[in-house]
Motif scaffolding. Sequence first.
Motif, short mmCIF file in Angstrom:
data_model
loop_
_atom_site.label_atom_id
_atom_site.label_comp_id
_atom_site.label_asym_id
_atom_site.label_seq_id
_atom_site.Cartn_x
_atom_site.Cartn_y
_atom_site.Cartn_z
N PHE A 80 0.80 -1.23 0.00
CA PHE A 80 0.00 0.00 0.00
C PHE A 80 0.84 1.28 0.00
O PHE A 80 0.30 2.36 -0.25
CB PHE A 80 -0.94 0.00 1.21
N LYS A 81 2.14 1.19 0.31
CA LYS A 81 3.06 2.34 0.30
C LYS A 81 2.45 3.57 0.99
O LYS A 81 2.31 4.64 0.38
CB LYS A 81 3.44 2.70 -1.14
N PRO A 82 2.09 3.50 2.25
CA PRO A 82 1.44 4.63 2.93
C PRO A 82 2.35 5.84 3.12
O PRO A 82 1.86 6.96 3.25
CB PRO A 82 1.05 4.03 4.29
N PHE A 83 3.67 5.64 3.12
CA PHE A 83 4.60 6.76 3.30
C PHE A 83 5.35 7.11 2.02
O PHE A 83 6.35 7.83 2.04
CB PHE A 83 5.65 6.41 4.40
N GLY A 84 4.84 6.59 0.89
CA GLY A 84 5.56 6.76 -0.36
C GLY A 84 6.38 5.51 -0.64
O GLY A 84 6.61 4.68 0.26
N ALA A 85 6.84 5.36 -1.84
CA ALA A 85 7.51 4.13 -2.27
C ALA A 85 8.77 3.83 -1.46
O ALA A 85 8.91 2.74 -0.87
CB ALA A 85 7.86 4.21 -3.76
N VAL A 86 9.71 4.78 -1.42
CA VAL A 86 10.99 4.52 -0.78
C VAL A 86 10.87 4.41 0.75
O VAL A 86 11.33 3.44 1.35
CB VAL A 86 12.03 5.60 -1.15
N PRO A 87 10.21 5.42 1.44
CA PRO A 87 10.08 5.29 2.90
C PRO A 87 9.33 4.02 3.33
O PRO A 87 9.67 3.38 4.32
CB PRO A 87 9.29 6.55 3.29
N SER A 88 8.30 3.69 2.53
CA SER A 88 7.53 2.48 2.87
C SER A 88 8.36 1.23 2.72
O SER A 88 8.25 0.28 3.50
CB SER A 88 6.28 2.38 1.98
N ARG A 89 9.25 1.23 1.67
CA ARG A 89 10.11 0.07 1.48
C ARG A 89 11.06 -0.10 2.65
O ARG A 89 11.26 -1.21 3.17
CB ARG A 89 10.91 0.21 0.18
N TYR A 90 11.66 1.04 3.10
CA TYR A 90 12.58 0.96 4.24
C TYR A 90 11.86 0.56 5.53
O TYR A 90 12.39 -0.17 6.37
CB TYR A 90 13.30 2.30 4.43
N THR A 91 10.63 1.07 5.65
CA THR A 91 9.83 0.69 6.82
C THR A 91 9.53 -0.80 6.81
O THR A 91 9.60 -1.49 7.85
CB THR A 91 8.50 1.49 6.86
N ALA A 92 9.20 -1.32 5.61
CA ALA A 92 8.92 -2.76 5.46
C ALA A 92 10.15 -3.58 5.80
O ALA A 92 10.06 -4.60 6.49
CB ALA A 92 8.46 -3.05 4.04
#
Length: 286
Positions: free
Chosen positions: A159-171
Amino acid sequence: MDKSIKKKALEKADSLGNCATEKEVAELDEKLPAMKKGVIAKVWDKVLYLWEKIKSPDIPASLKIVIAGALLYLVLPLDVLPDAIPGIGLLDDLTVILTVVREVSKYALPKLEKKLEKKFYEVSYQKIDEKLSQIFSSMLCSTLITFLINAAGCCMLIFKPFGAVPSRYTAIGFFSVAFIYSAVRIIIYFKKYVRIIKKILASIYRKKNFAQGIADFVCTEYKTIEYIFTGIRIAKNIIPELSDIPDAPEIVNVFKDHYKRRLILAVLVIVVYSVLIALTKFLLLL
C-alpha cells in the motif's frame, strides 16, 4: 477343610448376619481384639478390612449383613468347629472371613480401581499437560507475533502509505524485527527445551517404541508419577483385579491431542506464510 463343614459355617454366618441387631454389631468393636490369635492373627488385616467396610457408607446394606455375619461368627463361641479345639478350632472362622473378604473385594475393588485411576490421571495429566501446554502456548504466541510483524511489512510494500521509498525501508525494518525476534525465540526455545527434546528422542530410541519411550521419559522426569506407577505395579501383583488400570504407555494416548495441535500449527504456519508471500509478490507485480 471338609466342604460340608465349610458350607455349614457359611450358612451359620449368613444366619447370624440376617438376625444381627445394631447393638450386636456395635459390640463387635470391643469383642474383635480378643480374637487376634492363632490363624486369625495371621489374617488380622482382613478382619480389620471387614470392620472398616461395615462402617463405610459406600457399602450397601445387603453386603453389610454378610460382613456382620462373618464378624459375629468370629467372636461368638458356638461355631461349627468350637474355638476351644486346639489347632483346628479357628479354621472355620478363617474360612468364613476369607470367603467374605473375597465377596466384599468383588464389590470394593472396582471402586478402588477407579479411585487409583482417577488419582493417576489427576497427577500425571496435570504434570505433563502443564509442560506441554506451556510449550504450545509459547510457540503459538511467538508464531502469531512474527506473522503480524511480517504482515505489517508486506502491507507497507503493497500500500506504500509513506511513499515508495520510505515504505520500502519501513517494510525492511519490520522484516528485520520479525527475523531478529524469530531468531531470539528459537534460541530461547532450544536453550529451554533442547534438553527435554533430546531426552525424549533418546528414550524413544532406547525403547524402540514411541509410546513406551514417552512413558519412560515421563516416569524419569516426574518422580511423583514414577512412584504412582511403582505402587500400581505392586498392587497389581497382589490384587489381580487391578489389572485393568492402564500402564504408562497406555496413558501416552491421553496426550496425542497436544502433538496433533503442534503439527496442525506447523502446517498452518507454512500455509499462511506461503499465501502471504505469494499474495505480496502478486500485488507488487500489479
